[in-house]
Design a protein around this motif. Structure first.
Motif, PDB file in Angstrom:
ATOM      1  N   SER A   1      -4.247   7.676   2.097  1.00 28.85           N
ATOM      2  CA  SER A   1      -3.946   8.062   0.717  1.00 28.85           C
ATOM      3  C   SER A   1      -4.538   9.428   0.416  1.00 28.85           C
ATOM      4  O   SER A   1      -3.897  10.264  -0.255  1.00 28.85           O
ATOM      5  CB  SER A   1      -4.498   7.014  -0.256  1.00 28.85           C
TER       6      SER A   1
ATOM      7  N   GLU B   1       0.818  -1.204   0.000  1.00 30.46           N
ATOM      8  CA  GLU B   1       0.000   0.000   0.000  1.00 30.46           C
ATOM      9  C   GLU B   1       0.858   1.264   0.000  1.00 30.46           C
ATOM     10  O   GLU B   1       0.477   2.298  -0.573  1.00 30.46           O
ATOM     11  CB  GLU B   1      -0.950  -0.019   1.204  1.00 30.46           C
TER      12      GLU B   1
ATOM     13  N   GLU C   1      -6.192   2.771   4.939  1.00 30.73           N
ATOM     14  CA  GLU C   1      -5.309   3.017   3.793  1.00 30.73           C
ATOM     15  C   GLU C   1      -5.906   4.072   2.861  1.00 30.73           C
ATOM     16  O   GLU C   1      -5.192   4.962   2.367  1.00 30.73           O
ATOM     17  CB  GLU C   1      -5.074   1.707   3.046  1.00 30.73           C
TER      18      GLU C   1
END
Length: 683
Positions: A671, A505, A667
């Motif tokens: 982001s 990730e 995640e």
């Protein structure tokens, strides 16, 4: 009637009683020796058979001749030396053979055969001995019907005696068999005597009997003395052997019920003592407490200082436990480093807790072994009877559950069982099963807590944090499932799962943002760690310089040489290493000097108190100065207030992390944060 008239009128009663006494004593000793022979195997059996045959043969022979000396012969009598000695040999050899056959088997054929041999031995000895009597001036007439009856009686009674012997356990002399042996000898002798008639020839003068010029009483006394000496020898040998057997049996029983190292009762003895007390608790309500004691830190002592030192520690632990227990309490060693104490008359937890406190205190004192000092400790689990249970297995299980609970709370603690522990144990069991499945399926989530530059507020990195939410229990805190994974040996697999997901990730983030991933102390000692990290970096394509692995000081304590080699190999890959929770452990400066550490993270407990607590503030300042002097990056964790942030920033900490900066983000959320930070920089 003829038999009894013959016995009463034709014999000297005193010598008959002497013969009976010799017969009874010899048979008693012979039966005991025969039982001993039957219990042996190999060469030892034949030694005992021979000794039994000597005693039995001498008994038969002495009984016959003393009784014969008591016979009032109407004519003078002399003895044939050869036949007299032959009769003695027949008695001994035949008895040896009969005893040997009897010891071969406990089946009927062995008893019957042995009885036949024994009866024929008595008969052969008797009639050979009678042939050695020379009656001067008289004719000997025989009633062969009574001769047959005498042999049949002796054989049948001897067979019955041996059959009874075959069923005895050998722990004590079987009196019934003794009586049958005596009956076999006496019945054959006196029935045989009744079958004999002495008829003086015409012109023979009838006088008192003499034997080769020596009085019969003197000969009888001599034979009785020698026979008693032989019987006494057999008795002495038998009794000495029985005492040795008893001592050996007691020694074996002690060994079977006691621990060889500490001398304490062992698990078997503990089981019996617990069962006895449990039965009393169920029947009468008699109260007692069970304490299960498990040592802390014994394995490092045993492995690090050597097994000899470990054994000596266990011996001294046993002694200290006996001192901590009350007089009359039962102390046992039930496992390698596990002990148990039974406290009679204890009905409530306070009394049991007092003993547990003494146990923990006394085992917490250092052990001086030679020139070495061993420091251990103990945790104690307690169950009470009849309050918690009266079944031994349930009491042990309850005490084990309490012990497990006390060890999870920390070292040097004790816990009394209660029903809520069962709920915790069941939860633990279910979670362990779920964690095993999750480790195989890689069913873990990763969240990220942002790390910012203290002077610019620029996003510089994120710490990856594992999360687990099994369907049966919802979210389980890392503080619960991470130690569980370490205990179950799953932490290596779970750690690699988290590292792989995080690195994959992180590839979508800007190159300037670093990824921090925690390593368990167990992983540091895993020889597969370095190859695993290298494989993940190769698989995901994440540049090694963007990865920072966080370790704690406890990871360096178990085997610092192995830890040093592992960290050097990780750094050789290009990975950075940071020391997490700095200040909460041993904080040895040698770690910073010896190990390839590029960052230290100040624990949140100091950060939280730093603005108002002088000691915490001093520690933070000292760590910050240390980092500057050693050219190390400093990150402060747990920033929750503006005052904390201002204090930390003013003392030169480069990076900040905490809820004031941001809570852990998924995640997708992280982001989005990265994109927003990039847009701000572009603007």
């Amino acid at each position: 009637m003829h038999f009894f008239n013959h016995l009463l009128h034709d014999h000297d009663l005193a010598l008959i009683l002497l013969a009976a006494a010799i017969c009874a004593a010899g048979c008693y000793v012979g039966v005991g020796l025969s039982q001993r022979a039957a219990s042996e195997r190999g060469t030892a059996r034949w030694h005992w058979c021979f000794l039994t045959g000597i005693v039995a043969g001498c008994t038969i022979w002495a009984t016959h001749f003393i009784a014969m000396f008591g016979y009032r012969s109407p004519v003078p009598v002399s003895l044939d030396g050869v036949l007299t000695l032959l009769s003695a040999h027949i008695a001994v050899v035949g008895s040896c053979a009969a005893v040997a056959v009897a010891t071969l088997s406990r089946r009927l054929w062995a008893s019957a055969t042995s009885g036949l041999l024994f009866g024929l031995t008595i008969a052969a000895m008797h009639y050979t001995g009678m042939s050695g009597y020379v009656f001067a001036g008289a004719e000997v007439r025989w009633d062969y019907g009574l001769v047959v009856v005498s042999i049949a009686l002796g054989t049948a009674l001897a067979a019955a005696a041996n059959f009874r012997l075959s069923g005895s356990d050998g722990t004590k002399v079987d009196i019934g068999s003794v009586a049958l042996w005596v009956a076999a000898i006496v019945a054959l002798h006196f029935t045989g005597m009744a079958s004999m008639t002495i008829a003086p020839l015409a012109g023979t003068v009838v006088t008192d009997a003499t034997y080769s010029g020596v009085g019969g009483n003197a000969l009888a006394g001599a034979i009785a003395t020698i026979s008693l000496m032989i019987v006494g020898l057999g008795l002495t040998t038998s009794q000495t052997d029985r005492r040795q057997q008893l001592r050996s049996r007691l020694r074996l029983q002690h060994q079977a019920m006691h621990d060889a190292l500490t001398g304490l009762p062992n698990r078997r003895a503990f089981g019996r003592a617990l069962a006895k007390r449990s039965a009393a608790a169920e029947a009468t309500g008699a109260a007692f407490a069970l304490l299960v004691v498990d040592l802390d830190n014994f394995k490092p002592v045993n492995d690090g200082m050597g097994h000899a030192t470990g054994d000596e520690v266990l011996k001294r632990v046993a002694h200290r436990l006996e001192c901590a227990a009350r007089p009359g309490d039962f102390v046992a060693r039930v496992g390698g480093d596990e002990f148990a104490i039974l406290l009679d008359g204890v009905r409530d937890s306070s009394a049991a807790g007092s003993v547990a406190d003494r146990v923990i205190e006394i085992l917490g004192r250092p052990f001086l072994i030679g020139e070495q000092i061993a420091e251990i400790g103990a945790c104690v689990g307690i169950s009470l009877a009849p309050h918690h249970a009266t079944n031994p297995s349930r009491l042990v299980n309850h005490a084990d559950h309490a012990l497990y609970s006390s060890k999870r709370r920390g070292k040097g603690r004790w816990q009394v069982f209660d029903d809520t522990l069962l709920e915790a144990i069941e939860r633990r069991r279910v979670l362990e099963a779920a964690l095993r499945r999750a480790a195989v399926r890689e069913d873990f989530d990763v969240v990220y807590q942002p790390i910012v530059d203290s002077s610019t507020d620029e996003l510089v990195g994120a710490e990856a944090l594992a999360r687990w939410s099994p369907a049966t229990h919802g979210a389980v805190p890392p503080a619960e499932f991470i130690p569980m994974a370490e205990e179950l040996g799953l932490i290596g697999r779970i750690g690699m799962t988290v590292l792989r997901k995080a690195c994959r990730e992180a590839m979508s983030w800007p190159d300037s943002i670093k990824l921090s991933v925690n390593l368990s102390p167990v992983q540091i000692l895993d020889p597969r760690l370095v190859s695993g990290v290298a494989a993940v970096l190769h698989e995901t394509g994440l540049p090694p310089q963007r990865l920072e692995l966080e370790i704690t000081e406890t990871a360096l304590l178990g085997d610092d040489e192995l830890a040093l080699r592992t960290l050097n190999r990780l750094v050789a890959l290009g990975v950075n290493v940071s020391l997490d929770d700095f200040g909460t452990g041993y904080s040895s400066l040698s770690y910073l000097h010896r190990f390839p550490i590029s960052r230290i993270k100040i624990d949140g407990s100091f950060v939280n108190q730093a603005p108002v607590d002088a000691n915490s503030a001093s520690i933070v300042r000292a760590i910050a100065e240390l980092g500057k002097s050693m050219d190390l990056q400093i990150t402060a964790e747990g920033i929750e207030t503006a005052a904390q942030r201002e204090f930390i920033t003013s003392h030169g900490c480069q990076n900040l992390q905490g809820f004031l900066i941001s809570r852990p983000l998924s995640e997708a959320e992280f982001s989005d944060l990265c994109r927003a930070a990039g847009q701000e920089r572009a603007a």
